[in-house]
Write a protein that holds these residues in place. Structure first.
Motif, PDB file in Angstrom:
ATOM      1  N   ARG A  28      16.710  33.042 -57.357  1.00  0.00           N
ATOM      2  CA  ARG A  28      16.610  32.007 -56.327  1.00  0.00           C
ATOM      3  C   ARG A  28      17.877  32.009 -55.492  1.00  0.00           C
ATOM      4  O   ARG A  28      18.932  32.424 -55.950  1.00  0.00           O
ATOM      5  N   ALA A  29      17.758  31.523 -54.258  1.00  0.00           N
ATOM      6  CA  ALA A  29      18.892  31.500 -53.343  1.00  0.00           C
ATOM      7  C   ALA A  29      18.869  30.226 -52.509  1.00  0.00           C
ATOM      8  O   ALA A  29      17.855  29.552 -52.413  1.00  0.00           O
ATOM      9  N   ASP A  30      20.024  29.937 -51.901  1.00  0.00           N
ATOM     10  CA  ASP A  30      20.158  28.826 -50.957  1.00  0.00           C
ATOM     11  C   ASP A  30      20.546  29.441 -49.621  1.00  0.00           C
ATOM     12  O   ASP A  30      21.718  29.593 -49.311  1.00  0.00           O
ATOM     13  N   THR A  31      19.558  29.813 -48.821  1.00  0.00           N
ATOM     14  CA  THR A  31      19.841  30.499 -47.563  1.00  0.00           C
ATOM     15  C   THR A  31      20.088  29.546 -46.407  1.00  0.00           C
ATOM     16  O   THR A  31      20.506  29.984 -45.342  1.00  0.00           O
ATOM     17  N   VAL A  32      19.841  28.256 -46.599  1.00  0.00           N
ATOM     18  CA  VAL A  32      20.051  27.302 -45.508  1.00  0.00           C
ATOM     19  C   VAL A  32      21.269  26.418 -45.736  1.00  0.00           C
ATOM     20  O   VAL A  32      21.573  25.561 -44.929  1.00  0.00           O
ATOM     21  N   GLY A  33      21.972  26.609 -46.831  1.00  0.00           N
ATOM     22  CA  GLY A  33      23.182  25.850 -47.099  1.00  0.00           C
ATOM     23  C   GLY A  33      22.960  24.424 -47.571  1.00  0.00           C
ATOM     24  O   GLY A  33      23.838  23.583 -47.442  1.00  0.00           O
ATOM     25  N   SER A  34      21.797  24.149 -48.151  1.00  0.00           N
ATOM     26  CA  SER A  34      21.494  22.798 -48.623  1.00  0.00           C
ATOM     27  C   SER A  34      22.112  22.497 -49.985  1.00  0.00           C
ATOM     28  O   SER A  34      22.158  21.352 -50.403  1.00  0.00           O
ATOM     29  N   GLY A  35      22.546  23.541 -50.674  1.00  0.00           N
ATOM     30  CA  GLY A  35      23.077  23.362 -52.017  1.00  0.00           C
ATOM     31  C   GLY A  35      22.006  23.422 -53.099  1.00  0.00           C
ATOM     32  O   GLY A  35      22.303  23.290 -54.276  1.00  0.00           O
ATOM     33  N   GLU A  36      20.752  23.617 -52.679  1.00  0.00           N
ATOM     34  CA  GLU A  36      19.650  23.699 -53.640  1.00  0.00           C
ATOM     35  C   GLU A  36      18.987  25.063 -53.565  1.00  0.00           C
ATOM     36  O   GLU A  36      18.820  25.619 -52.493  1.00  0.00           O
ATOM     37  N   LEU A  37      18.636  25.585 -54.714  1.00  0.00           N
ATOM     38  CA  LEU A  37      18.053  26.932 -54.796  1.00  0.00           C
ATOM     39  C   LEU A  37      16.535  26.870 -54.673  1.00  0.00           C
ATOM     40  O   LEU A  37      15.805  26.971 -55.651  1.00  0.00           O
ATOM     41  N   HIS A  38      16.047  26.718 -53.444  1.00  0.00           N
ATOM     42  CA  HIS A  38      14.608  26.611 -53.206  1.00  0.00           C
ATOM     43  C   HIS A  38      14.000  27.906 -52.681  1.00  0.00           C
ATOM     44  O   HIS A  38      12.800  27.977 -52.482  1.00  0.00           O
ATOM     45  N   ASP A  39      14.813  28.898 -52.420  1.00  0.00           N
ATOM     46  CA  ASP A  39      14.313  30.151 -51.857  1.00  0.00           C
ATOM     47  C   ASP A  39      14.126  31.173 -52.964  1.00  0.00           C
ATOM     48  O   ASP A  39      15.051  31.462 -53.721  1.00  0.00           O
ATOM     49  N   LEU A  40      12.920  31.700 -53.067  1.00  0.00           N
ATOM     50  CA  LEU A  40      12.612  32.723 -54.061  1.00  0.00           C
ATOM     51  C   LEU A  40      13.059  34.076 -53.537  1.00  0.00           C
ATOM     52  O   LEU A  40      12.863  34.395 -52.371  1.00  0.00           O
ATOM     53  N   GLU A  41      13.638  34.870 -54.400  1.00  0.00           N
ATOM     54  CA  GLU A  41      14.136  36.184 -54.006  1.00  0.00           C
ATOM     55  C   GLU A  41      13.067  37.247 -54.237  1.00  0.00           C
ATOM     56  O   GLU A  41      12.411  37.265 -55.272  1.00  0.00           O
TER      57      GLU A  41
END
Length: 61
Positions: free
Chosen positions: A42-55
């Motif tokens: 998982r990643a945080d590509t928008v800088g929200s501090g939360e890992l909502h993006d699946l790799e």
């Protein structure tokens, strides 16, 4: 795909091609259709501090 000059070198293209938000089922389906496979990461590509993006990764033969 076109990336504006001011965004070039920022890692944007890599983020677009390797991650998708966990609730974006259409994007996930498109990645799978193009041969990408979920890594489980998982990643945080928008800088929200939360890992909502699946790799995803594109597996090559």
């Amino acid at each position: 795909m076109y990336v504006r000059p001011e965004a070039r070198g920022s890692g944007l293209v890599n983020a677009l091609f390797t991650t998708v938000h966990e609730e974006n089922v259409r994007a996930a389906a498109a990645y799978r259709r193009l041969g990408f496979v979920a890594t489980g990461g998982r990643a945080d590509t928008v800088g929200s501090g939360e890992l909502h993006d699946l790799e995803y990764v594109l597996q090559r033969p």
